[in-house]
Design a protein around this motif. Structure first.
Motif, short mmCIF file in Angstrom:
data_model
loop_
_atom_site.label_atom_id
_atom_site.label_comp_id
_atom_site.label_asym_id
_atom_site.label_seq_id
_atom_site.Cartn_x
_atom_site.Cartn_y
_atom_site.Cartn_z
N MET A 1 -69.20 18.37 81.17
CA MET A 1 -68.70 16.94 81.29
C MET A 1 -68.86 15.99 79.93
O MET A 1 -69.72 15.91 79.17
N PHE A 2 -67.58 15.29 79.58
CA PHE A 2 -67.35 14.90 78.48
C PHE A 2 -66.88 13.38 78.61
O PHE A 2 -66.32 13.12 79.58
N ASN A 3 -67.22 12.57 77.71
CA ASN A 3 -66.82 11.02 77.85
C ASN A 3 -65.21 11.01 77.60
O ASN A 3 -64.78 11.80 76.66
N PRO A 4 -64.62 10.17 78.64
CA PRO A 4 -63.22 10.35 78.52
C PRO A 4 -62.72 10.08 77.20
O PRO A 4 -61.61 10.50 76.71
N LEU A 5 -63.40 8.98 76.38
CA LEU A 5 -62.85 8.78 75.13
C LEU A 5 -62.93 9.78 74.04
O LEU A 5 -61.94 10.13 73.26
N VAL A 6 -63.90 10.47 74.27
CA VAL A 6 -64.24 11.85 73.36
C VAL A 6 -63.16 12.68 73.52
O VAL A 6 -62.45 13.42 72.71
N VAL A 7 -62.89 13.02 74.83
CA VAL A 7 -61.66 14.05 75.19
C VAL A 7 -60.34 13.37 74.72
O VAL A 7 -59.52 14.22 74.15
N LEU A 8 -60.04 12.13 75.00
CA LEU A 8 -58.88 11.51 74.24
C LEU A 8 -58.81 12.03 72.76
O LEU A 8 -57.76 11.91 72.14
N PHE A 9 -59.90 11.44 72.13
CA PHE A 9 -59.98 11.50 70.65
C PHE A 9 -59.66 12.91 70.28
O PHE A 9 -59.20 13.28 69.26
N ILE A 10 -60.33 13.94 71.05
CA ILE A 10 -60.17 15.43 70.54
C ILE A 10 -58.81 15.70 70.85
O ILE A 10 -58.27 16.74 69.93
N LEU A 11 -58.01 15.23 71.83
CA LEU A 11 -56.72 15.77 72.03
C LEU A 11 -55.82 14.98 71.01
O LEU A 11 -54.90 15.68 70.49
N LEU A 12 -55.99 13.97 70.46
CA LEU A 12 -55.07 13.27 69.27
C LEU A 12 -55.49 13.85 68.20
O LEU A 12 -54.35 14.09 67.42
N ALA A 133 -43.12 16.61 86.87
CA ALA A 133 -44.07 15.90 87.74
C ALA A 133 -45.34 16.98 87.90
O ALA A 133 -46.39 16.50 87.62
N LEU A 134 -45.00 18.18 87.80
CA LEU A 134 -46.18 19.22 88.04
C LEU A 134 -46.96 19.08 86.75
O LEU A 134 -48.34 19.08 86.64
N GLN A 135 -46.30 19.05 85.70
CA GLN A 135 -47.26 19.01 84.17
C GLN A 135 -48.02 17.78 84.43
O GLN A 135 -49.04 17.86 84.02
N ILE A 136 -47.41 16.66 84.85
CA ILE A 136 -48.26 15.28 84.59
C ILE A 136 -49.38 15.50 85.79
O ILE A 136 -50.31 15.10 85.46
N LYS A 137 -49.01 16.08 86.96
CA LYS A 137 -50.31 16.13 87.76
C LYS A 137 -51.21 17.11 87.31
O LYS A 137 -52.26 16.72 87.44
N SER A 138 -50.93 18.00 86.75
CA SER A 138 -51.93 18.90 86.19
C SER A 138 -52.98 18.36 85.08
O SER A 138 -54.06 18.38 84.96
N VAL A 139 -52.29 17.47 84.22
CA VAL A 139 -52.93 16.71 82.94
C VAL A 139 -53.75 15.84 83.59
O VAL A 139 -55.12 15.70 83.25
N VAL A 140 -53.35 15.04 84.70
CA VAL A 140 -53.89 13.99 85.05
C VAL A 140 -55.39 14.29 85.91
O VAL A 140 -56.37 14.25 85.95
N ALA A 141 -55.23 15.77 86.65
CA ALA A 141 -56.34 16.22 87.73
C ALA A 141 -57.31 16.73 86.77
O ALA A 141 -58.28 16.63 87.04
N THR A 142 -56.88 17.32 85.74
CA THR A 142 -57.85 18.25 84.89
C THR A 142 -58.58 17.17 84.11
O THR A 142 -59.67 17.44 83.81
N PHE A 143 -57.94 16.23 83.54
CA PHE A 143 -58.79 15.35 82.88
C PHE A 143 -60.11 14.46 83.55
O PHE A 143 -60.80 14.35 83.05
N ASN A 144 -59.41 14.45 85.01
CA ASN A 144 -60.68 13.70 85.67
C ASN A 144 -61.84 14.89 85.92
O ASN A 144 -62.96 14.00 86.53
N ILE A 145 -61.48 16.04 85.89
CA ILE A 145 -62.57 16.96 85.95
C ILE A 145 -63.36 17.17 84.50
O ILE A 145 -64.54 17.04 84.76
N ILE A 146 -62.55 17.20 83.64
CA ILE A 146 -63.23 17.24 82.24
C ILE A 146 -64.11 16.20 81.90
O ILE A 146 -65.08 16.16 81.20
N ALA A 147 -63.63 15.05 81.96
CA ALA A 147 -64.07 13.71 81.59
C ALA A 147 -65.49 13.29 82.58
O ALA A 147 -66.12 12.54 82.08
N GLY A 148 -65.51 13.83 83.82
CA GLY A 148 -66.78 13.60 84.48
C GLY A 148 -66.66 12.19 84.95
O GLY A 148 -65.88 11.44 85.22
#
Length: 908
Positions: A1-12, A133-148
């Protein structure tokens, strides 16, 4: 589990690194261009086919439908066998007509139809929306999983990840691919970044599979054993197609859809055709891309079984790839897997939205703007229109995800888009192989096919969440059960996807053939049809020379540039016009012939096509008031001979020209002109140039035609009767072919030398180093395996004619490249040296060299110091170099030693 801001920062950070890579490639250094232009990057860019559907959805499909997921990879592998015939045709057509998208391709084939381009663009937009739409769905769903679970300060980020993802996708797409207008619509920086993303997502998926199989377990056998021990029926995972009633028709449908998707999905067309810089790269892709797909699917079944074994719910099978590393408490592996999944989704969205924005702008918005007078100033804002189109495409995809996304697994949403892409197949394949296919047939086919697809697949998708559509799906429109979308015309024996494909393709293909057979194409459409169908055949037709250079080009320039300024700035319009002038070989000319003016307009149209598409560019050039009435009449006469070669009905021929009368008049006028020229040749140098031009024309037509016949019939003998001839007979035929081909090369070189001799020198400041770098890059693309080392001195600036200098350097570099190829480490240098009180430009190589006692023969036409068996060539290249240098008032000389290389010195 990662902090959402950390995940966003790594992606950037990750996408920042990709942007740096893209910028480095766009810098066009020798190394970056060699990498970007390599077959490896081209092959890896095709892996944009493997989206989040592949990355996550394959495991989900394996859990619910067994081995059915493999069809998505087997289909392209089977279809790619045909690429050498199909893809090469499309790439050559793209190069000839400056194609920028799949809608542009269809429009260019069918008489540059504006309406057909708009229809194809709409079909591509509607068909691609579920996939985005499929790609957006996958990005949103997996972010909610990894961000905890979010904390109080980060919950907003997690709640708004959908809109944030849309904003970031729009920004990434504009930054990577739509920052500027590119007349070629090639984006080597972006494609290299996509290739890098393909490596990342493959590595991440393999890392997860290897961990599950060989770290969490002791191999495949151990994993199977542990899964059985949990009481899980493995047959459900490795069954043919899961719990479906018609497995064979389902498999056939998936295979067909996948075979077509690899070529006809808008994003696949873009990376495989529009971004192709060398058709030879197709040969590499034909084995490397299937290998990539094999690797990315090899661990799908183990991951699916492990997810079931640890007790994950089947409804969440799409996320097994991400959840398993987290279940085993491997957070950094999970983060790596997430980055791979984001790469799969973002690369697809960027390429799709970029090519869809091109279609939306060129084929929908621009025609609307042109039709509504108050909107005309918007045509000058093409780049901003493309930015708007990118945003619109991604926002609509996000809306579709909100509307129906929760009702579908990833793979099911993807198959809706695959079925839409299939609707392009009849128009494109028919256009490539059937001359009779025409615009009416294509319009009917697309209308019927896309309409049936929408009715049988998209309406049922909305019905899952919208009661307004549920009645239609359950009872049929107005209660007519035979018209129920998922059981059209009473077909209940297939699953909904298979019956949709069956009916849409039956209607699509049937309308295409029927419309093409019932309606005749226009003359221009028939000419395009023949060109498309016979694109792989060599065509060396020379333009017909119509009269003398009597048209004042200056008076035409203003009209042409004003037409271009309707779409681009005045500065860009001037640049585009100068580029067209150069390609037409008219630089420095104040007067041109009617035929040369037509050729110039053709080049202008091609240049504009890269910015606005074939249909819009053709309409713009045709509507420009360039020709006078008298010139139009003469132009009609000039095309009489061309029209006579077309297969026209008597009615069409009567509407255009009486060929025989026009030919008789044309021959009479030519005879008079020829008689006048013969009298003037003895006293007038300009008339002598006309004689040379006439000679070139007759050589090209009267000698090339029998040579092509000799070569063609010899090849036919080898192919059809080769098994009936002995080795000596085959050797004789091959010698005939080689001799005819060599004669054709000699004729080409003679014509090049004659054309070059008539060109006027137009000096302007140029950098020889930059021209040299472009030429070397071309050679590297032709021979990607060559290991030639190149060293180019910086700041080689001089005032000279860039066209002639390019010809000079191409010949010198070609010689150096050829004669040093046999060396272990071929080396070519270009710079300046001081000698005899003069600064010389010099190209050196370490190749075969030559004996200086024969040096005086080097620059004589047809003089060769090596045999044809040792080094191919015609002996014309250095003669051309000598003429270019002399036209600049310079000097050229050579130094060399046998087997120790050669050096060519020149001044300008």
């Amino acid at each position: 589990m990662f902090n959402p801001l950390v995940v966003l920062f790594i992606l950037l950070i990750y996408f920042g690194l990709l942007f740096i890579l893209a910028q480095w490639v766009e810098g066009k250094s020798a190394l970056s261009m060699r990498i970007a232009g390599s077959p490896l990057v081209y092959s890896l860019s095709l892996a944009v086919y493997c989206t989040s559907w592949t990355y996550y959805g394959s495991v989900g499909k394996a859990v619910t439908s067994g081995m059915l997921f493999t069809t998505v990879y087997i289909g392209p592998t089977l279809g790619i066998i045909l690429w050498w015939q199909i893809m090469r045709r499309m790439v050559r057509i793209k190069n000839r007509y400056h194609i920028t998208s799949i809608a542009d391709f269809i429009s260019a084939r069918y008489d540059r139809s504006v309406s057909l381009a708009a229809m194809a663009a709409c079909a591509a937009l509607v068909g691609s929306t579920p996939y985005i739409a499929l790609q957006i769905k996958s990005v949103v769903a997996t972010f909610n999983i990894i961000a905890g679970d979010p904390g109080p300060t980060t919950s907003w980020v997690r709640d708004q990840i959908g809109p944030l993802s849309v904003i970031l996708m729009i920004g990434f797409t504009i930054i990577f691919g739509v920052r500027k207008l590119d007349p070629t619509e090639r984006h080597q920086g972006m494609i290299t970044a996509v290739a890098a993303e393909s490596i990342i997502k493959l590595t991440a998926f393999l890392a997860c599979g290897i961990f599950i199989t060989y770290v969490a377990h002791n191999g495949i056998a151990d994993l199977f054993s542990d899964t059985r021990a949990m009481g899980i029926d493995l047959n459900k995972v490795i069954t043919l197609s899961g719990p479906v009633d018609t497995p064979y028709s389902t498999w056939a449908t998936y295979l067909l859809l996948s075979m077509s998707a690899i070529m006809f999905l808008p994003r696949q067309f873009h990376v495989s055709v529009v971004e192709n810089g060398n058709e030879k790269h197709i040969a590499t892709a034909m084995w490397l891309f299937p290998l990539y797909m094999l690797l990315i699917t090899i661990f799908v079944v183990p991951i699916a079984m492990e997810g079931l074994r640890v007790g994950f719910d089947k409804s969440m099978a799409d996320t097994f790839v991400l959840k398993l590393p987290m279940w085993y408490n491997r957070p950094w592996l999970a983060l790596f897997v997430y980055i791979g999944g984001v790469s799969a989704a973002i690369s697809m969205v960027m390429i799709s939205s970029m090519t869809l924005s091109t279609m939306l702008t060129n084929h929908i918005l621009l025609p609307i703007i042109r039709a509504i007078k108050p909107l005309e100033p918007l045509r000058r804002h093409l780049l901003r229109l493309k930015w708007f189109s990118v945003a619109l495409v991604i926002v609509v995809g996000y809306w579709f995800n909100l509307a129906v996304g929760d009702s579908f697994m990833l793979v099911n949403m993807g198959m809706i888009s695959f079925a839409a892409a299939l609707q392009f197949a009849p128009c494109i394949l028919g256009g490539l192989f059937w001359e009779r296919g025409n615009k009416i047939g294509a319009q009917l086919a697309l209308t019927g096919g896309i309409g049936t697809w929408f009715y049988t697949l998209v309406i049922p998708a909305f019905a899952k969440n919208d009661w307004a559509f549920q009645s239609i799906v359950s009872n049929g429109p107005l209660g007519i059960e035979i018209l129920k979308p998922e059981a059209l015309f009473g077909m209940n024996s297939m699953d909904p996807l298979s019956q949709s494909v069956f009916w849409s393709m039956l209607i699509n293909t049937g309308l295409y053939v029927t419309g093409s057979m019932l309606f005749e194409a226009k003359a221009t459409g028939m000419t395009l049809a023949r060109d498309f169908v016979h694109i792989l055949e060599s065509s060396d037709k020379q333009p017909y020379r119509a009269g003398e250079a009597t048209i004042n080009l200056t008076s035409k320039t203003k009209t042409i540039v004003e037409t271009l300024t309707h779409y681009v700035t005045k500065s860009d319009a001037g640049t585009m016009f100068v580029s067209s002038i150069r390609r037409a070989g008219l630089s420095g000319r104040r007067k041109v012939s009617l035929n040369e003016l037509a050729e110039l307009l053709g080049e202008v149209e091609k240049t504009l096509t890269g910015a606005v598409g074939a249909a819009e560019a053709h309409s713009a050039v045709m509507s420009a008031d360039v020709y006078t009435d008298e010139e139009r009449a003469k132009l009609s006469n000039m095309y009489a001979e061309i029209l006579a070669d077309l297969k026209l009905t008597p009615g069409e021929l009567k509407k255009r020209v009486d060929y025989h009368k026009e030919r008789e008049s044309l021959l009479s006028n030519q005879a008079k002109n020829l008689e006048q020229r013969v009298k003037a040749r003895t006293v007038d140098l300009e008339a002598a140039n006309r004689e040379l031009e006439a000679f070139s024309y007759y050589v090209s037509h009267d000698l090339r035609t029998p040579l092509r016949a000799i070569d063609g019939f010899s090849q036919a003998l080898i192919e059809d009767y080769g098994d009936k001839l002995d080795a000596e007979g085959l050797d004789f035929l091959n010698r005939v072919r080689n001799a005819s081909q060599r004669m054709g090369e000699i004729i080409d070189d003679i014509l090049s030398m004659s054309r070059m001799s008539r060109m006027e020198v137009e000096r302007e400041p140029i950098d020889l180093g930059e021209i040299m770098l472009e030429i070397v890059q071309t050679f590297r693309e032709r021979e990607p395996d060559a290991k030639t080392e190149i060293e180019i001195q910086a700041n080689l600036k001089i005032d000279a004619d860039p066209r002639l200098v390019r010809i000079l350097l191409e010949n010198l570099v070609g010689n150096a490249w050829k004669f040093s190829a046999d060396k272990e480490t071929p080396r070519i240098t270009f710079g300046t040296e001081e000698a005899m009180g003069t600064t010389w430009f010099v190209i050196r190589d370490n190749g075969a060299g030559f004996d200086m006692q024969y040096g005086d023969k080097l620059f004589q036409a047809f003089s060769r110091l090596h045999t044809q068996e040792e080094f191919e060539g015609t002996g014309i290249g250095l003669a051309i170099v000598d003429r270019v240098v002399r036209k600049h008032g310079g000097t050229v000389r050579a130094e060399g030693k046998t087997d120790q290389g050669a050096a060519f010195f020149f001044t300008l």
